[in-house]
Design an enzyme around this catalytic site. Structure first.
Site: not given
Length: 244
Positions: A145, A158
């Site tokens: 990501s 995250y």
């Protein structure tokens, strides 16, 4: 094997974690349409079965598997099913991922461990056990990501998991390339998937990309000749706001 054979996925057996919805489902469907035989692995049996059924109804080949990427026994049982059904394994797509959007003061240690277990330890375990089954010339693709390239508030775990996943990817690339195993990271920008839209319903969808576009990039990564590997590639929506 000639160049044409490298450029298509016909007959290849590919396992996709988190394949039951969102980007995972898009990956399964896109690769199946290119002739791959898909093992749709997901912690949710019903969503995995739905994706596998849709692929089968479309005239392609898929098998739904229950896999908890945090549980080694679940992983090894799923691999046994893949080998029993298809006879071999050509590629693994580590796509399963979760997030907890919360500030560090409010985050419980259980939240931290749960996200790390799924997003980072999961790809480690799935890759580790998958190596026993990957054919020569096999490929591991980890879905990263833009969270591995910069940071924003209330997403510490995250970010930690995705930065760690990039480190794992490049370490495995270095370790396994001598065996002919390719390892790649696909860094995906924001997509129109439940992963974002369920948590942030007010997001402007015009700023996001169709997950099918990311799936197309994964197909590109998987279809390079044996002498070439793409260790890292980024695919963003044109109006991406998180990078750069």
């Amino acid at each position: 094997m000639d160049a044409y054979e490298y450029e298509n996925l016909s007959g290849r057996v590919i396992l996709v974690t988190g394949g039951g919805r969102g980007l995972g489902a898009a990956i399964c469907e896109a690769l199946a349409q290119e002739g791959a035989q898909i093992a749709v692995a997901d912690i949710n049996k019903s969503t995995a079965s739905k994706v596998a059924d849709e692929i089968t109804f479309g005239g392609h080949t898929a098998e739904a598997l229950v896999m908890d990427v945090t549980d080694e026994r679940s992983i090894t049982k799923a691999y046994d099913r893949v080998v029993n059904r298809f006879g071999h394994l050509d590629a693994i797509i580590n796509n399963a991922g979760i997030d907890v959007t919360i500030g560090i003061r409010e985050m419980e240690s259980s939240d931290w461990h749960r996200v790390i277990a799924t997003n980072l330890t999961g790809p480690f375990l799935v890759s580790k056990h998958g190596l026993a089954h990957l054919c020569s010339g096999g490929h591991i693709v980890n879905i990263a990501s833009t969270a591995a390239r910069r940071a924003w508030p209330n997403a510490s775990v995250y970010h930690a998991s995705k930065w760690g996943l990039m480190g794992l990817t490049h370490a495995l690339h270095s370790e396994l390339r001598g065996e002919g195993i390719k390892v790649s990271a696909v860094i995906a920008g924001g997509m129109r998937t439940p992963f974002l839209l369920d948590r942030f319903p007010d997001l402007d969808v015009q700023l996001l990309q169709d997950p099918k576009n990311v799936a197309r990039t994964i197909k590109f990564v998987l279809t390079q000749p044996p002498e070439t590997v793409i260790p890292e590639i980024m695919v963003l929506p044109m109006k991406e706001t998180s990078w750069p």
